[in-house]
Design a protein around this motif. Sequence first.
Motif, PDB file in Angstrom:
ATOM      1  N   MET A 261       6.922  57.631  57.039  1.00 46.13           N
ATOM      2  CA  MET A 261       8.334  58.063  57.099  1.00 46.13           C
ATOM      3  C   MET A 261       8.592  59.159  56.075  1.00 46.13           C
ATOM      4  N   ALA A 262       9.415  60.116  56.468  1.00 48.28           N
ATOM      5  CA  ALA A 262       9.715  61.236  55.579  1.00 48.28           C
ATOM      6  C   ALA A 262      10.668  60.809  54.470  1.00 48.28           C
ATOM      7  N   ALA A 263      10.495  61.429  53.302  1.00 49.09           N
ATOM      8  CA  ALA A 263      11.434  61.214  52.198  1.00 49.09           C
ATOM      9  C   ALA A 263      12.584  62.190  52.393  1.00 49.09           C
ATOM     10  N   ASP A 264      13.596  61.766  53.143  1.00 50.61           N
ATOM     11  CA  ASP A 264      14.685  62.674  53.512  1.00 50.61           C
ATOM     12  C   ASP A 264      16.058  62.137  53.116  1.00 50.61           C
ATOM     13  N   PHE A 265      16.093  61.200  52.164  1.00 52.12           N
ATOM     14  CA  PHE A 265      17.348  60.657  51.666  1.00 52.12           C
ATOM     15  C   PHE A 265      17.505  61.000  50.183  1.00 52.12           C
ATOM     16  N   ILE A 266      18.750  61.050  49.739  1.00 51.08           N
ATOM     17  CA  ILE A 266      19.076  61.220  48.320  1.00 51.08           C
ATOM     18  C   ILE A 266      19.854  59.998  47.855  1.00 51.08           C
ATOM     19  N   LEU A 267      19.418  59.412  46.762  1.00 48.80           N
ATOM     20  CA  LEU A 267      20.102  58.267  46.158  1.00 48.80           C
ATOM     21  C   LEU A 267      20.954  58.766  44.986  1.00 48.80           C
ATOM     22  N   VAL A 268      22.229  58.444  45.017  1.00 48.73           N
ATOM     23  CA  VAL A 268      23.125  58.816  43.924  1.00 48.73           C
ATOM     24  C   VAL A 268      23.556  57.567  43.160  1.00 48.73           C
ATOM     25  N   ILE A 269      23.376  57.625  41.845  1.00 51.42           N
ATOM     26  CA  ILE A 269      23.921  56.604  40.945  1.00 51.42           C
ATOM     27  C   ILE A 269      25.277  57.104  40.474  1.00 51.42           C
ATOM     28  N   ASP A 270      26.328  56.356  40.787  1.00 51.13           N
ATOM     29  CA  ASP A 270      27.697  56.709  40.375  1.00 51.13           C
ATOM     30  C   ASP A 270      28.160  55.635  39.407  1.00 51.13           C
ATOM     31  N   GLU A 271      27.934  55.878  38.114  1.00 46.51           N
ATOM     32  CA  GLU A 271      28.255  54.874  37.098  1.00 46.51           C
ATOM     33  C   GLU A 271      29.648  55.163  36.550  1.00 46.51           C
ATOM     34  N   GLY A 272      30.629  54.392  37.016  1.00 45.05           N
ATOM     35  CA  GLY A 272      32.017  54.609  36.632  1.00 45.05           C
ATOM     36  C   GLY A 272      32.464  53.678  35.528  1.00 45.05           C
ATOM     37  N   THR A 273      33.737  53.765  35.204  1.00 43.43           N
ATOM     38  CA  THR A 273      34.266  52.991  34.086  1.00 43.43           C
ATOM     39  C   THR A 273      34.314  51.501  34.381  1.00 43.43           C
ATOM     40  N   THR A 274      34.656  51.140  35.608  1.00 44.16           N
ATOM     41  CA  THR A 274      34.823  49.730  35.933  1.00 44.16           C
ATOM     42  C   THR A 274      33.761  49.199  36.885  1.00 44.16           C
ATOM     43  N   SER A 275      32.945  50.084  37.447  1.00 47.92           N
ATOM     44  CA  SER A 275      31.897  49.607  38.351  1.00 47.92           C
ATOM     45  C   SER A 275      30.759  50.617  38.405  1.00 47.92           C
ATOM     46  N   THR A 276      29.624  50.134  38.858  1.00 49.05           N
ATOM     47  CA  THR A 276      28.455  50.979  39.104  1.00 49.05           C
ATOM     48  C   THR A 276      28.149  50.921  40.593  1.00 49.05           C
ATOM     49  N   ARG A 277      27.988  52.114  41.176  1.00 47.90           N
ATOM     50  CA  ARG A 277      27.656  52.182  42.598  1.00 47.90           C
ATOM     51  C   ARG A 277      26.378  52.965  42.803  1.00 47.90           C
ATOM     52  N   ALA A 278      25.694  52.641  43.863  1.00 44.86           N
ATOM     53  CA  ALA A 278      24.574  53.450  44.328  1.00 44.86           C
ATOM     54  C   ALA A 278      24.834  53.760  45.799  1.00 44.86           C
ATOM     55  N   ILE A 279      24.680  55.036  46.157  1.00 45.95           N
ATOM     56  CA  ILE A 279      24.912  55.472  47.534  1.00 45.95           C
ATOM     57  C   ILE A 279      23.718  56.303  47.988  1.00 45.95           C
ATOM     58  N   VAL A 280      23.224  56.018  49.169  1.00 43.92           N
ATOM     59  CA  VAL A 280      22.143  56.804  49.755  1.00 43.92           C
ATOM     60  C   VAL A 280      22.733  57.695  50.841  1.00 43.92           C
ATOM     61  N   TYR A 281      22.371  58.993  50.777  1.00 41.56           N
ATOM     62  CA  TYR A 281      22.826  59.981  51.765  1.00 41.56           C
ATOM     63  C   TYR A 281      21.635  60.531  52.534  1.00 41.56           C
ATOM     64  N   ASP A 282      21.884  60.894  53.803  1.00 41.81           N
ATOM     65  CA  ASP A 282      20.854  61.589  54.573  1.00 41.81           C
ATOM     66  C   ASP A 282      20.995  63.094  54.365  1.00 41.81           C
ATOM     67  N   ARG A 283      20.193  63.872  55.051  1.00 47.11           N
ATOM     68  CA  ARG A 283      20.178  65.327  54.818  1.00 47.11           C
ATOM     69  C   ARG A 283      21.460  66.000  55.272  1.00 47.11           C
ATOM     70  N   GLN A 284      22.235  65.348  56.121  1.00 50.46           N
ATOM     71  CA  GLN A 284      23.530  65.881  56.551  1.00 50.46           C
ATOM     72  C   GLN A 284      24.680  65.310  55.706  1.00 50.46           C
ATOM     73  N   PHE A 285      24.327  64.585  54.644  1.00 57.35           N
ATOM     74  CA  PHE A 285      25.273  63.968  53.717  1.00 57.35           C
ATOM     75  C   PHE A 285      26.111  62.873  54.374  1.00 57.35           C
ATOM     76  N   GLY A 286      25.511  62.248  55.361  1.00 58.70           N
ATOM     77  CA  GLY A 286      26.087  61.032  55.895  1.00 58.70           C
ATOM     78  C   GLY A 286      25.672  59.851  55.022  1.00 58.70           C
ATOM     79  N   GLU A 287      26.558  58.897  54.863  1.00 63.12           N
ATOM     80  CA  GLU A 287      26.282  57.743  54.007  1.00 63.12           C
ATOM     81  C   GLU A 287      25.390  56.745  54.745  1.00 63.12           C
ATOM     82  N   VAL A 288      24.244  56.449  54.158  1.00 60.70           N
ATOM     83  CA  VAL A 288      23.268  55.542  54.766  1.00 60.70           C
ATOM     84  C   VAL A 288      23.424  54.125  54.240  1.00 60.70           C
TER      85      VAL A 288
END
Length: 493
Positions: free
Chosen positions: A1-28
């Motif tokens: 499988m191709a490595a075609d996703f980007i993982l974003v760590i969004d560490e905020g004041t009250t919570s920590t989120r991780a979001i994976v996006y595809d190459r079209q910036f759709g949320e996976v």
Amino acid sequence: MAADFILVIDEGTTSTRAIVYDRQFGEVALAQEEVELQYPADGWVEQNGEEIWARTLSVCRTVIAKAGGADRIAAIGITNQRETTLVWERTTGRPIAPAIIWQDRRTATACEALKAKGHEAAAQSETGLLLDPYFSGTKIGWLLDNVPGARARAEAGELAFGTVDCFLLWRLTGGKVHATDVTNASRTLLYRLGLGAEGGWSHRMSEMLSVPAALLPQVKPSAAAYGETDAALFGRAIPICSVLGDQQSALVGQGCLAPGQAKVTFGTGAFLVANTGTVRPVSENRLLGTIGYALPGASAMALEGSIFNAGTVIKWLRDDLKLIQRADESAAAAAGLPDNGGVYMVPAFTGLGAPHWNAEARGVIAGLTRAATAAHLIRAGLESVAYQTHDLLAAFAGDGAPIAELRVDGGMVANDWLMQFLADICALPALRPDYREMTALGAAAAAAMQLGWLTASDWAARKVPGKRFLPSMAPDQRARLLAGWTAALERAL
């Protein structure tokens, strides 16, 4: 499988989120965990650094599994709550004390002492910032002076300082990388404001704030090769390709890559940031000069105004006063009233930010009568966010940076009543994108630029579906409401 996703760590004041996006910036995939805030004394706000790391690791592992495994992740981007300050041991990576959160006001006395010595003009000229507890510099000094042995250990090179991005980068790379990006560095009170070689750690500010240079990380562009994760964390080493402070990341996410474009994020606080291009911003209205972003082929400075309490108002109404059970009930409560009944709230829980910068201000509820109800308090809390935004816009215009429209994001923008009131009070269109996670999206876009998947021009030209809220309030009604707000504000200052 191709490595075609980007993982974003969004560490905020009250919570920590991780979001994976595809190459079209759709949320996976998305995962989120709360991070507890502690309030050990009046004006103090802290978090446990180890909890921040544990939550971050947990959400990353969750979304990587949802996305099909680490082999699918081409890169990681980091965006973070800014100014929050950690100092840790270089040998173990363990923080020497709780993280001091950006909202914390414990160094107000130290800031006033520096102002009394006439240092603020020099600090603003050097950094674009003001001498305020909000920024990291005096927080570092407090830790070194209040944790036994810390100053001597810092001077000996045994300790490291970082904002949250830097701390996470250290832990993700197994202690191999001690770095931050220009957007976060420009919020420390220790960075000489400038693009490229014009910027850098300021010896002048390090001396003023008694911060040893040995503590400070390397500074890189927002999109850069930040190293790789320790292979043991996720099953393989993953490149880290972007780091941005949350508000600058939202500026990128909203596509505000041309001078004069601006966004306002309504989260725990509210932050209005305007792109000023390559022009070094100079404010006469106590706004902040900062770095907007440094991307491949595109860098910009920015002018910023910060409201300390926005979403915290609704959280207070819900969790402490118990006036609502869910945040989304606030819109119906406000809309159910014909007007605000003359009730105003100034939510100076931790002082007031721009353009007042009053660390000692405390909250006020004004205009109460026997006819006031819980709904009036809820509406006053919502209205306060719009009034504070109006005051920021007036300061921006006074500094020669008028704003023609507001691109809005953050948790509070889901409230249609508030968005319409914002447009009415500010007499400006408010543009709300359908996809709201602009902070994470900006870090994803920056990482994609580093990977060569797109250019800054591609991103700026991107079409963003959303809703426009147009002002419709009569000018005389608007003037009356603003007069009531001004009167309440004067009681808090």
